[in-house]
Scaffold this active site. Sequence first.
Site, PDB file in Angstrom:
ATOM      1  N   LYS A  58     -18.973   7.778  -1.763  1.00  0.00           N
ATOM      2  CA  LYS A  58     -18.273   6.782  -0.639  1.00  0.00           C
ATOM      3  C   LYS A  58     -19.637   6.620   0.420  1.00  0.00           C
ATOM      4  O   LYS A  58     -20.443   7.317   0.628  1.00  0.00           O
ATOM      5  CB  LYS A  58     -17.489   7.528  -0.013  1.00  0.00           C
ATOM      6  CG  LYS A  58     -15.947   7.610  -1.026  1.00  0.00           C
ATOM      7  CD  LYS A  58     -14.947   8.171  -0.132  1.00  0.00           C
ATOM      8  CE  LYS A  58     -13.590   8.165  -0.757  1.00  0.00           C
ATOM      9  NZ  LYS A  58     -12.600   8.767  -0.051  1.00  0.00           N
ATOM     10  N   GLY A 116     -11.944   0.990   3.958  1.00  0.00           N
ATOM     11  CA  GLY A 116     -11.497  -0.393   3.323  1.00  0.00           C
ATOM     12  C   GLY A 116     -12.195  -0.704   1.885  1.00  0.00           C
ATOM     13  O   GLY A 116     -11.876  -1.695   1.212  1.00  0.00           O
ATOM     14  N   LEU A 174      -9.622  11.626  -6.696  1.00  0.00           N
ATOM     15  CA  LEU A 174      -8.333  11.949  -7.051  1.00  0.00           C
ATOM     16  C   LEU A 174      -7.656  10.716  -7.777  1.00  0.00           C
ATOM     17  O   LEU A 174      -8.044   9.470  -7.302  1.00  0.00           O
ATOM     18  CB  LEU A 174      -7.505  11.978  -5.486  1.00  0.00           C
ATOM     19  CG  LEU A 174      -7.892  13.239  -4.791  1.00  0.00           C
ATOM     20  CD1 LEU A 174      -7.125  13.079  -3.608  1.00  0.00           C
ATOM     21  CD2 LEU A 174      -7.945  14.446  -5.381  1.00  0.00           C
ATOM     22  N   HIS A 202      -7.370  -2.983  -1.458  1.00  0.00           N
ATOM     23  CA  HIS A 202      -7.269  -2.410  -0.162  1.00  0.00           C
ATOM     24  C   HIS A 202      -6.453  -3.134   0.913  1.00  0.00           C
ATOM     25  O   HIS A 202      -6.684  -2.729   2.043  1.00  0.00           O
ATOM     26  CB  HIS A 202      -8.483  -1.993   0.330  1.00  0.00           C
ATOM     27  CG  HIS A 202      -9.466  -1.278  -0.866  1.00  0.00           C
ATOM     28  ND1 HIS A 202      -9.290   0.091  -1.165  1.00  0.00           N
ATOM     29  CD2 HIS A 202     -10.265  -1.586  -1.609  1.00  0.00           C
ATOM     30  CE1 HIS A 202      -9.727   0.502  -1.927  1.00  0.00           C
ATOM     31  NE2 HIS A 202     -10.529  -0.622  -2.619  1.00  0.00           N
ATOM     32  N   GLU A 233      -5.064   9.294   8.153  1.00  0.00           N
ATOM     33  CA  GLU A 233      -4.900   8.792   6.906  1.00  0.00           C
ATOM     34  C   GLU A 233      -4.911   9.787   5.901  1.00  0.00           C
ATOM     35  O   GLU A 233      -6.065  10.590   5.958  1.00  0.00           O
ATOM     36  CB  GLU A 233      -5.889   7.744   6.424  1.00  0.00           C
ATOM     37  CG  GLU A 233      -5.635   6.338   6.967  1.00  0.00           C
ATOM     38  CD  GLU A 233      -6.359   5.333   6.633  1.00  0.00           C
ATOM     39  OE1 GLU A 233      -7.206   5.458   5.700  1.00  0.00           O
ATOM     40  OE2 GLU A 233      -5.734   4.215   6.995  1.00  0.00           O
ATOM     41  N   ARG A 289      -7.048   2.975  16.350  1.00  0.00           N
ATOM     42  CA  ARG A 289      -6.402   1.807  16.943  1.00  0.00           C
ATOM     43  C   ARG A 289      -4.890   1.602  16.665  1.00  0.00           C
ATOM     44  O   ARG A 289      -4.384   2.341  15.723  1.00  0.00           O
ATOM     45  CB  ARG A 289      -7.221   0.597  16.433  1.00  0.00           C
ATOM     46  CG  ARG A 289      -7.339   0.787  14.902  1.00  0.00           C
ATOM     47  CD  ARG A 289      -7.598  -0.675  14.118  1.00  0.00           C
ATOM     48  NE  ARG A 289      -7.975  -0.566  13.055  1.00  0.00           N
ATOM     49  CZ  ARG A 289      -6.914  -0.475  11.983  1.00  0.00           C
ATOM     50  NH1 ARG A 289      -5.871  -0.354  12.162  1.00  0.00           N
ATOM     51  NH2 ARG A 289      -7.295  -0.226  10.680  1.00  0.00           N
TER      52      ARG A 289
END
Length: 453
Positions: free
Chosen positions: A164, A170, A209, A241, A281, A297
Site C-alpha cells: 500500500k 481510497g 485480508l 472504493h 476505520e 473529518r
Amino acid sequence: MNMREKNFKKILIANRGDVALRVQRAANDLGIPTVAVHSSADNNAMHVKLADESVCIGPPKSSESYLNMQALISAALLTGADAIHPGVGFLSENADFAEIVNAHNITFIGPSPTHIRTMGDKVAAKKAAKAAGLPLVPGSEGEISSIQQAQKEANGIGYPVIIKAASGGGGRGMKVANSNKELSEAFSSARSEAKAAFGDDTVYIEKYLKNPRHIEVQIFADSYGNVVHLGERECSIQRRHQKLFEECPSPILSSKERQSIGELSSKATKKLGYLGLGTIEYLYENKHFYFIEMNTRLQVEHPITEMVTGLDLVCEQIKIASGQEMSFQQKDVVLSGHAIECRINAENSDNFLPSSGKINTYHPPGGPGVRVDSIVYQGYEVPPFYDSLVSKLIVYAKDREDCLMRTQRALEEFIIEPIDTSIELHKKLIRNIDIKNGNYTIKWLEEKFLPNL
Ligand code: MV4
C-alpha cells in the site's frame, strides 16, 4: 461562557454539494450566519441560494476554486468569517490548509493540523494507532524501501500480502501479491502508481485480508479531555472504493463486540489527544478488528449515526471547535433503532456512467423516519465537474427489518427525472436476499451483485 469559549460570528463553508447544505443547516440551527463559496459552475447551486452571503471563488475546475486556498482565505477575510468548515473531500484533510486558516486567526473546524498530517500518512497513522492501543493488520513496522526487504517481510507475514502507498487511501496504489513470484511486480507497480498519484513512492506491506467487512467507529472529543464513541457504521457496500449504502448498527456485530471496539476506539482517541469528530476505520474478518485508517473529518455517512443517537454531529462539531465542553457523556449516548443511507448519485444504475443535465421532475420521499439531504430542486442542472452525489436518502426505523421495508417504500416514492440516478440500483439492492440477511463483505457488490461489470 468560560474563557476558552468564543461564539463564532460567521462560518465560511469551504465546500459545495449536500455537505455545504448540511453545515449551513447546523450553523443556522445555532444562530450563526454562513458564507457560501462557489465556482462559476455552481452559480445556481442550492448551497448558494440558501446562504446568507456567497462569494464566487473561481472557475469550474476544483483546483482553481474549491481547492484554491488563497481564494478561500480571501473570501473569509473579505466577509469577516471567523471560522471555516471544510466539509468532506476537497481541503477537509489538508493539514497545510488547516495551518494557513489558523495562522489567519480563523478557526479551522476540525482537528489540529498535526493530527490531520499524521493520519494522512498511513505509515505514521499505523504507528500512532499502535501506540494508542489499536489492533493492526499484521505487517511491516514502517516503510519498505527495497524488494529484498519486501520479500523478508512477506515471508514473515505469510502470503497473500498487500503493498500500500503511505500517501494512499481510497484504494489507489494498492497491489496484492499471492506469492514470492508476484511480489516484485506488485512492489514496483505499487511504487510507481503511488509516485504518479501522490508524488510519493513510500509503500508499506500488510497481510492481505481476503474477504473482510468495512466497519468504522465514530468518535468525538472536546478540548476538556472528554471523549465518546458513537457506535459503528457498516460500510462494506461499495464499488471502486465509493460507498453506496451504509447502515448503523452493523448487522453482524454483537452488543459485546460493539461495546468493546467502541471503548477501544475512544481510549485510543484520548491517547492521541485528538479533538473533534473523527472516524476510525477497521477491516473486520473472523471476529477480529484491524485498524486501517483514521478519517479526520466529518463523513458523508454521518447522518445514520445521527439517527440512532439523536445527536446533531455537525452542531456538536461546531460547538466544540468554538471551545465549548461536550454537553453529554458516554453514559448519555444511547443507540436505538436502525438507520440506512442510500447514496443517490447522478449516474446510470447499470453502467455507472455519470449523468448530468437539467432535472425537470423532483419528488423526494417523506413520511415517518425518512430524511433526504439533497441539493436537488426542480430545474436544477447537475454540473459535470464534480462528485456525482446529489441526494442522500436516510431512513430510520425501530429495527433493521422495518428499516429495510421503509427504505424500499421511500425509494419507490423518490423521483428525480430525466437524468440517470442510482435510485434504480438501490431499489434492486434493497430487495436482495444477501442484503436482507446482512450477509455481505467489501467484495459482495462487485463480485456477487454486479458480476458482469
Ligand atoms: C486492505 C484490504 C485487505 N487487506 N488491507 C482499500 C482502501 C483502503 N482504505 C484500504 N483498503 C483495503 N485494505 C488489507 N490488509 C482490502 C481493502 C479494500 C477495501 C477496504 C475497505 C472498503 C472497501 C475496500 C475495497 C477493496 C479493498
